[in-house]
Design a protein around this motif. Structure first.
Motif, PDB file in Angstrom:
ATOM      1  N   SER A  14       0.687  -1.172   0.271  1.00 33.55           N
ATOM      2  CA  SER A  14       0.087   0.699  -0.005  1.00 33.55           C
ATOM      3  C   SER A  14       1.164   0.880  -0.139  1.00 33.55           C
ATOM      4  CB  SER A  14      -1.017  -0.593   1.337  1.00 33.55           C
ATOM      5  OG  SER A  14       0.168  -0.124   2.443  1.00 33.55           O
ATOM      6  N   LEU A  15       0.120   2.315  -0.526  1.00 32.80           N
ATOM      7  CA  LEU A  15       1.276   3.954  -0.207  1.00 32.80           C
ATOM      8  C   LEU A  15       1.777   3.460   1.031  1.00 32.80           C
ATOM      9  CD1 LEU A  15       2.141   6.618  -1.545  1.00 32.80           C
ATOM     10  CD2 LEU A  15      -0.340   7.029  -0.023  1.00 32.80           C
ATOM     11  N   ILE A  16       1.110   3.712   2.156  1.00 32.17           N
ATOM     12  CA  ILE A  16       2.058   4.028   3.744  1.00 32.17           C
ATOM     13  C   ILE A  16       3.151   2.510   3.144  1.00 32.17           C
ATOM     14  CG2 ILE A  16       0.544   2.283   5.008  1.00 32.17           C
ATOM     15  CD1 ILE A  16       1.360   4.318   7.215  1.00 32.17           C
ATOM     16  N   GLY A  17       2.649   1.754   3.369  1.00 35.10           N
ATOM     17  CA  GLY A  17       4.135  -0.037   3.326  1.00 35.10           C
ATOM     18  C   GLY A  17       4.936   0.978   2.184  1.00 35.10           C
ATOM     19  N   LYS A  18       4.519   1.075   1.414  1.00 35.71           N
ATOM     20  CA  LYS A  18       5.696   2.226   0.378  1.00 35.71           C
ATOM     21  C   LYS A  18       6.484   3.230   1.125  1.00 35.71           C
ATOM     22  CE  LYS A  18       3.383   0.332  -4.105  1.00 35.71           C
ATOM     23  NZ  LYS A  18       2.898   1.453  -5.190  1.00 35.71           N
ATOM     24  N   ILE A  19       6.333   3.867   1.678  1.00 32.61           N
ATOM     25  CA  ILE A  19       6.838   5.075   2.618  1.00 32.61           C
ATOM     26  C   ILE A  19       7.752   4.176   3.192  1.00 32.61           C
ATOM     27  CG2 ILE A  19       6.210   7.034   3.721  1.00 32.61           C
ATOM     28  CD1 ILE A  19       4.054   7.589   1.980  1.00 32.61           C
ATOM     29  N   ALA A  20       6.951   3.292   4.398  1.00 29.45           N
ATOM     30  CA  ALA A  20       7.729   2.894   5.370  1.00 29.45           C
ATOM     31  C   ALA A  20       9.047   1.966   4.475  1.00 29.45           C
ATOM     32  CB  ALA A  20       6.808   1.842   6.495  1.00 29.45           C
ATOM     33  N   ASP A  21       8.849   1.114   3.351  1.00 32.73           N
ATOM     34  CA  ASP A  21       9.801   0.903   2.536  1.00 32.73           C
ATOM     35  C   ASP A  21      11.412   1.247   2.621  1.00 32.73           C
ATOM     36  OD1 ASP A  21      11.023  -1.908   1.557  1.00 32.73           O
ATOM     37  OD2 ASP A  21      10.608  -1.167  -0.401  1.00 32.73           O
ATOM     38  N   SER A  22      10.803   2.711   2.422  1.00 34.24           N
ATOM     39  CA  SER A  22      11.486   4.030   1.877  1.00 34.24           C
ATOM     40  C   SER A  22      12.134   4.169   2.145  1.00 34.24           C
ATOM     41  CB  SER A  22      10.949   4.539   0.473  1.00 34.24           C
ATOM     42  OG  SER A  22      10.036   5.906   1.619  1.00 34.24           O
ATOM     43  N   ILE A  23      11.602   4.445   3.708  1.00 34.64           N
ATOM     44  CA  ILE A  23      12.120   4.968   5.050  1.00 34.64           C
ATOM     45  C   ILE A  23      13.059   3.891   5.358  1.00 34.64           C
ATOM     46  CG2 ILE A  23      11.882   5.407   7.629  1.00 34.64           C
ATOM     47  CD1 ILE A  23       9.454   7.221   6.498  1.00 34.64           C
ATOM     48  N   ILE A  24      12.962   2.781   5.662  1.00 30.67           N
ATOM     49  CA  ILE A  24      13.759   1.295   6.092  1.00 30.67           C
ATOM     50  C   ILE A  24      14.771   1.242   4.893  1.00 30.67           C
ATOM     51  CG2 ILE A  24      13.998  -0.567   5.986  1.00 30.67           C
ATOM     52  CD1 ILE A  24      11.113  -0.471   7.528  1.00 30.67           C
ATOM     53  N   THR A  25      14.582   0.975   3.690  1.00 30.09           N
ATOM     54  CA  THR A  25      15.212   1.493   2.459  1.00 30.09           C
ATOM     55  C   THR A  25      17.076   2.329   3.075  1.00 30.09           C
ATOM     56  OG1 THR A  25      14.551   0.224   1.226  1.00 30.09           O
ATOM     57  CG2 THR A  25      16.158   1.355   0.091  1.00 30.09           C
ATOM     58  N   PHE A  26      16.432   3.847   2.997  1.00 28.61           N
ATOM     59  CA  PHE A  26      17.194   4.816   3.166  1.00 28.61           C
ATOM     60  C   PHE A  26      18.000   4.371   4.707  1.00 28.61           C
ATOM     61  CE2 PHE A  26      17.909   8.656   5.813  1.00 28.61           C
ATOM     62  CZ  PHE A  26      18.645   9.775   4.791  1.00 28.61           C
ATOM     63  N   HIS A  27      17.245   4.049   5.426  1.00 26.09           N
ATOM     64  CA  HIS A  27      18.282   4.009   7.012  1.00 26.09           C
ATOM     65  C   HIS A  27      19.284   2.738   6.637  1.00 26.09           C
ATOM     66  CE1 HIS A  27      19.464   2.579  10.845  1.00 26.09           C
ATOM     67  NE2 HIS A  27      19.274   1.331  10.555  1.00 26.09           N
ATOM     68  N   GLN A  28      19.227   1.663   6.255  1.00 26.56           N
ATOM     69  CA  GLN A  28      20.251   0.327   5.548  1.00 26.56           C
ATOM     70  C   GLN A  28      21.034   1.128   4.887  1.00 26.56           C
ATOM     71  OE1 GLN A  28      16.564  -2.416   3.914  1.00 26.56           O
ATOM     72  NE2 GLN A  28      17.017  -3.133   5.773  1.00 26.56           N
ATOM     73  N   LYS A  29      21.017   2.009   3.956  1.00 22.35           N
ATOM     74  CA  LYS A  29      22.190   2.585   2.457  1.00 22.35           C
ATOM     75  C   LYS A  29      22.534   3.829   3.801  1.00 22.35           C
ATOM     76  CE  LYS A  29      20.566  -0.442  -0.586  1.00 22.35           C
ATOM     77  NZ  LYS A  29      20.773  -1.176  -0.490  1.00 22.35           N
ATOM     78  N   VAL A  30      22.353   4.330   3.887  1.00 26.04           N
ATOM     79  CA  VAL A  30      22.855   6.107   4.842  1.00 26.04           C
ATOM     80  C   VAL A  30      22.771   5.886   5.621  1.00 26.04           C
ATOM     81  CG1 VAL A  30      21.795   8.902   4.324  1.00 26.04           C
ATOM     82  CG2 VAL A  30      21.462   6.791   2.408  1.00 26.04           C
ATOM     83  N   LEU A  31      22.262   5.775   6.789  1.00 29.95           N
ATOM     84  CA  LEU A  31      22.303   6.215   8.622  1.00 29.95           C
ATOM     85  C   LEU A  31      23.453   4.800   9.031  1.00 29.95           C
ATOM     86  CD1 LEU A  31      18.732   7.414   9.057  1.00 29.95           C
ATOM     87  CD2 LEU A  31      21.275   8.599   8.288  1.00 29.95           C
ATOM     88  N   SER A  32      23.148   3.565   8.349  1.00 31.46           N
ATOM     89  CA  SER A  32      23.857   2.137   8.672  1.00 31.46           C
ATOM     90  C   SER A  32      24.975   2.341   8.750  1.00 31.46           C
ATOM     91  CB  SER A  32      22.629   1.266   8.748  1.00 31.46           C
ATOM     92  OG  SER A  32      23.450   0.328   9.131  1.00 31.46           O
ATOM     93  N   PRO A  33      25.330   2.371   7.630  1.00 27.43           N
ATOM     94  CA  PRO A  33      27.130   2.667   7.089  1.00 27.43           C
ATOM     95  C   PRO A  33      27.475   3.536   8.226  1.00 27.43           C
ATOM     96  CG  PRO A  33      25.101   2.487   4.850  1.00 27.43           C
ATOM     97  CD  PRO A  33      24.232   2.842   5.950  1.00 27.43           C
ATOM     98  N   VAL A  34      26.231   4.708   8.255  1.00 29.52           N
ATOM     99  CA  VAL A  34      27.669   6.041   8.688  1.00 29.52           C
ATOM    100  C   VAL A  34      27.752   5.789  10.130  1.00 29.52           C
ATOM    101  CG1 VAL A  34      26.962   8.378   9.468  1.00 29.52           C
ATOM    102  CG2 VAL A  34      26.484   8.265   7.271  1.00 29.52           C
ATOM    103  N   ASP A  35      27.136   4.909  10.879  1.00 30.91           N
ATOM    104  CA  ASP A  35      27.366   5.111  12.521  1.00 30.91           C
ATOM    105  C   ASP A  35      27.737   3.282  12.361  1.00 30.91           C
ATOM    106  OD1 ASP A  35      26.845   5.300  15.003  1.00 30.91           O
ATOM    107  OD2 ASP A  35      24.713   3.574  15.045  1.00 30.91           O
ATOM    108  N   GLY A  36      27.832   2.013  11.504  1.00 29.96           N
ATOM    109  CA  GLY A  36      28.652   1.395  11.719  1.00 29.96           C
ATOM    110  C   GLY A  36      27.972   0.183  12.284  1.00 29.96           C
ATOM    111  N   PRO A  37      27.859  -1.156  12.019  1.00 28.20           N
ATOM    112  CA  PRO A  37      27.236  -2.438  12.206  1.00 28.20           C
ATOM    113  C   PRO A  37      27.551  -2.515  13.733  1.00 28.20           C
ATOM    114  CG  PRO A  37      29.430  -3.072  11.054  1.00 28.20           C
ATOM    115  CD  PRO A  37      29.413  -1.332  11.820  1.00 28.20           C
ATOM    116  N   ARG A  38      26.251  -2.031  14.472  1.00 25.36           N
ATOM    117  CA  ARG A  38      26.015  -2.169  15.312  1.00 25.36           C
ATOM    118  C   ARG A  38      24.863  -3.831  16.432  1.00 25.36           C
ATOM    119  NH1 ARG A  38      28.099   1.584  18.140  1.00 25.36           N
ATOM    120  NH2 ARG A  38      27.929   3.533  17.303  1.00 25.36           N
ATOM    121  N   SER A  39      24.452  -4.421  14.923  1.00 28.53           N
ATOM    122  CA  SER A  39      23.468  -5.835  15.219  1.00 28.53           C
ATOM    123  C   SER A  39      24.665  -6.997  15.166  1.00 28.53           C
ATOM    124  CB  SER A  39      21.854  -5.309  14.310  1.00 28.53           C
ATOM    125  OG  SER A  39      21.134  -6.516  14.762  1.00 28.53           O
TER     126      SER A  39
END
Length: 96
Positions: free
Chosen positions: A43-68
């Protein structure tokens, strides 16, 4: 205790734990239960959530380093849950 007996028990102990050691969780490629499922149309909200999660995985997570130490990571788990079960149930499963 004689030295030969100590060596025998040491070898027996180490062989018992290393000879048949396998990772209890297996490999990710062994999981075939979800490979045949087609992901639902998001759905539209699912696509928005998917893009936010993808942004987190591609941009924010590499800057912060592996934590999990978990595989799949928690963000990937939530992404897969949203794809498979829809936004509401997938979001709740990811937050859990």
């Amino acid at each position: 205790m004689p030295t030969a007996v100590k060596i025998f028990f040491f070898l027996l102990f180490t062989a018992a734990f290393t000879a048949h050691f396998e990772e209890p969780w297996g490999k990710d490629s062994d999981f075939t239960c979800f490979k045949s499922e087609k992901p639902k149309e998001l759905s539209l909200i699912g696509k928005i959530a998917d893009s936010i999660i993808t942004f987190h995985q591609k941009v924010l997570s590499p800057v912060d380093g592996p934590r999990s130490h978990f595989r799949p990571s928690s963000s990937r788990y939530m992404q897969l849950a949203i794809e498979r079960y829809g936004f509401l149930k997938g979001y709740l499963m990811g937050c859990d």
